[in-house]
Every structure is written in C-alpha cells, then in structure tokens.
Design an enzyme around this catalytic site. Sequence first.
Site, PDB file in Angstrom:
ATOM      1  N   ASP A  98       0.768  -1.206   0.024  1.00 13.90           N
ATOM      2  CA  ASP A  98       0.030  -0.031  -0.015  1.00 13.90           C
ATOM      3  C   ASP A  98       0.936   1.166  -0.037  1.00 13.90           C
ATOM      4  O   ASP A  98       1.914   1.203   0.227  1.00 13.90           O
ATOM      5  CB  ASP A  98      -0.954   0.074   1.164  1.00 13.90           C
ATOM      6  CG  ASP A  98      -1.790   1.095   1.199  1.00 13.90           C
ATOM      7  OD1 ASP A  98      -2.456   1.333   0.255  1.00 13.90           O
ATOM      8  OD2 ASP A  98      -1.859   1.806   2.298  1.00 13.90           O
ATOM      9  N   SER A  99       0.370   2.435  -0.451  1.00 16.40           N
ATOM     10  CA  SER A  99       0.873   3.747  -0.264  1.00 16.40           C
ATOM     11  C   SER A  99       1.362   4.178   1.149  1.00 16.40           C
ATOM     12  O   SER A  99       2.360   5.140   1.324  1.00 16.40           O
ATOM     13  CB  SER A  99       0.284   4.551  -0.917  1.00 16.40           C
ATOM     14  OG  SER A  99      -1.187   4.798  -0.477  1.00 16.40           O
ATOM     15  N   CYS A 132      -3.720  -0.974  -2.426  1.00 17.75           N
ATOM     16  CA  CYS A 132      -3.651   0.316  -2.886  1.00 17.75           C
ATOM     17  C   CYS A 132      -4.821   0.417  -3.936  1.00 17.75           C
ATOM     18  O   CYS A 132      -4.101  -0.159  -5.060  1.00 17.75           O
ATOM     19  CB  CYS A 132      -2.529   0.909  -2.913  1.00 17.75           C
ATOM     20  SG  CYS A 132      -2.761   2.649  -3.204  1.00 17.75           S
ATOM     21  N   GLU A 138      -7.058  10.093   7.796  1.00 20.31           N
ATOM     22  CA  GLU A 138      -5.871   9.990   8.467  1.00 20.31           C
ATOM     23  C   GLU A 138      -5.952  10.920   9.818  1.00 20.31           C
ATOM     24  O   GLU A 138      -5.126  10.825  10.920  1.00 20.31           O
ATOM     25  CB  GLU A 138      -4.636  10.516   7.639  1.00 20.31           C
ATOM     26  CG  GLU A 138      -4.776   9.529   6.211  1.00 20.31           C
ATOM     27  CD  GLU A 138      -3.549   8.757   6.144  1.00 20.31           C
ATOM     28  OE1 GLU A 138      -2.196   9.736   6.468  1.00 20.31           O
ATOM     29  OE2 GLU A 138      -3.609   7.774   5.684  1.00 20.31           O
ATOM     30  N   CYS A 149     -11.098   2.653  -2.059  1.00 20.86           N
ATOM     31  CA  CYS A 149      -9.988   3.106  -1.459  1.00 20.86           C
ATOM     32  C   CYS A 149      -9.719   2.539  -0.021  1.00 20.86           C
ATOM     33  O   CYS A 149     -10.740   2.379   0.550  1.00 20.86           O
ATOM     34  CB  CYS A 149     -10.257   4.775  -1.403  1.00 20.86           C
ATOM     35  SG  CYS A 149      -8.774   5.467  -0.387  1.00 20.86           S
TER      36      CYS A 149
HETATM   37  N1  DGL Z   1      -4.124   3.824  -0.792  1.00 17.42           N
HETATM   38  C1  DGL Z   1      -4.714   4.807  -1.491  1.00 17.42           C
HETATM   39  C2  DGL Z   1      -6.017   3.970  -2.351  1.00 17.42           C
HETATM   40  O1  DGL Z   1      -6.398   3.142  -1.951  1.00 17.42           O
HETATM   41  C3  DGL Z   1      -5.197   5.902  -0.688  1.00 17.42           C
HETATM   42  C4  DGL Z   1      -4.545   6.758  -0.084  1.00 17.42           C
HETATM   43  C5  DGL Z   1      -3.413   7.372  -0.831  1.00 17.42           C
HETATM   44  O2  DGL Z   1      -3.750   8.319  -1.430  1.00 17.42           O
HETATM   45  O3  DGL Z   1      -2.161   7.044  -1.004  1.00 17.42           O
HETATM   46  O4  DGL Z   1      -6.130   4.502  -3.151  1.00 17.42           O
END
Ligand code: DGL
Length: 277
Positions: A11-12, A74, A153, A185
Amino acid sequence: VKSSDPIAVFDSGLGGLTVFRAIRKHLPRENLFYFGDTAHLPYGTKSAETVRRLTLGHLEFLTRRRIKCAVIACNTASAVALQALKRRLHIPVLGVIDPGIREAIVATRNGRIGVLGTATTVASGAYQRGLKNQGRRIRLVAQACPLFVPLIEEGWSRHPVTEAVARHYLAPLIRARVDTVVMGCTHYPLIRAVLQRILGSNVRLVDSAFAVARQTGRSLREMSMLCAKRKRGAARFFLTDTGGSFPLVAARFLGEAPGKLTAVGLGFKVLAKAKLA
Ligand code: DGL
C-alpha cells in the site's frame, strides 16, 4: 517459491492495513509482509506514471525477499500499475479493483453502481474499463473524493465536517439512484457508517478489502499454494518512513500489536538535473 513463503500486501501507507486485516482474518495461517510507502503517501493525488514507478520499485524489493504472491491493497496503485506489475513480476499479483467489481455486479439489482476513489483512481478509468469487461449493461457513477483520505488520517471519521464532505461527494450517486457503491480506496471502510447513513440502508456498500481477501484464498487454493502450517502465520512490516505513529495506528487498525517492523532505506535517484541561475 514455497507455500510457506509470505503473501506481500502493498500500500501507499497505512490504510492498506484494512486489506491486511481482512487477509489475516480470512487466511490466518499465512505468513504476511506488509509494505507501506509512507515516505511517498499519498498516491491518490499523484500522476499514474509516478505511482507506477514507485510501485514497481517496491514490488521488486519485495520479490527479492521471496514472496509467493502480492496483493496490491492500494486502489490507486491497482488502477494504474497492475498490468505493468503482472508483466514484470514472476509471481501472481492481485489488485483490489476486479474483486470489488465482481462483488458489485453480484450485489446490484438495478444495474446502477457507484464507485468512490481517489482522484488518480477515478481519472485512470480502471473501474469503468473493468465493468465494461464484465459484459453486463451497467450504469457507473465514479466519484473522486480527494478530501476523504486526509480527514480519515486525521482521525475525523465521525466528525461533522466529514459528514458534510460525504454528503457533497455522494449527491451525484444518490441522484443517479445507484443501489450499490464500491468503497474504492483503502481508507473508506473507516467511514463506512457515515456513507451508509447518507446513502440509506437499501444501498449495498462493497468493501474491496474482503473481496480481495476471498480472491487471494481462491487463487492460492487453485495453485495448491495455501500455507499448510497449523499455527498462526507471522507478520512483518516494511515502511519507507517511520516518522508517524506507526505502532499506535497499526494497533488501532489491526486490533493487535504489529509484528516486526523494518524501515526501508530508499536510494533516491536524481531524475532531472536543473541548472540554477
Ligand atoms: N491507498 C490509497 C488508495 O487506496 C489511498 C491513500 C493514498 O492516496 O495514497 O487509493
């Protein structure tokens, strides 16, 4: 590759722990790696090219550590990097978009589906393409919700401001009379109650995290790669930046203390050299 090798969840940042948790619950014996690119968060506002470059680099790092498959938790990375990852890596790679679409198709009665996602996810057209490939006539309303990630967040999941923002984003979906909405998301399951309240109890919310957890189980079973061990699997966390309150946030997301944590040092490359006047 062995069946006891870990599944990597990418994930990001930390939002992908919703997916990690779903996989842990569904497949408790599996060894898991979690990789959060906290140094480059958020992905949802970045260009497709940047998200692809970052994701490919990190997945190559993970494959060098022997993983049996990768789950791109992500949505943004799944939307723009999945095809490139599948071409480049020699292991199965699962994204969250197709499992979410499949659940939405099964859930909808009136053929009107809404998708909520980051700006980059919605602009990529990945959900639109995925639904077209399903062959059924579906009306899709895709809505970018750029304010949701920072609000969540910040811990404002139940704040009136989040409710007001959600009403704004959901208005086009309500007007289009969708009966199913994909939370496209990692973060949105945390505001599920707010979304459900605004959409009404007749609208079905699809959680991609559980959809991809079930898909991961099915794929591993088909390949006879489910971990055969009897005890609970181990978890290991890799983050590119550990400045945040990781153990705290992780414990909240996971309902348990996180396992071993490794900070990943990044070799930054100079991408362009500019001459200073
Ligand atoms: N993990 C990203 C997603 O599911 C959300 C957070 C981000 O923008 O990095 O799209």
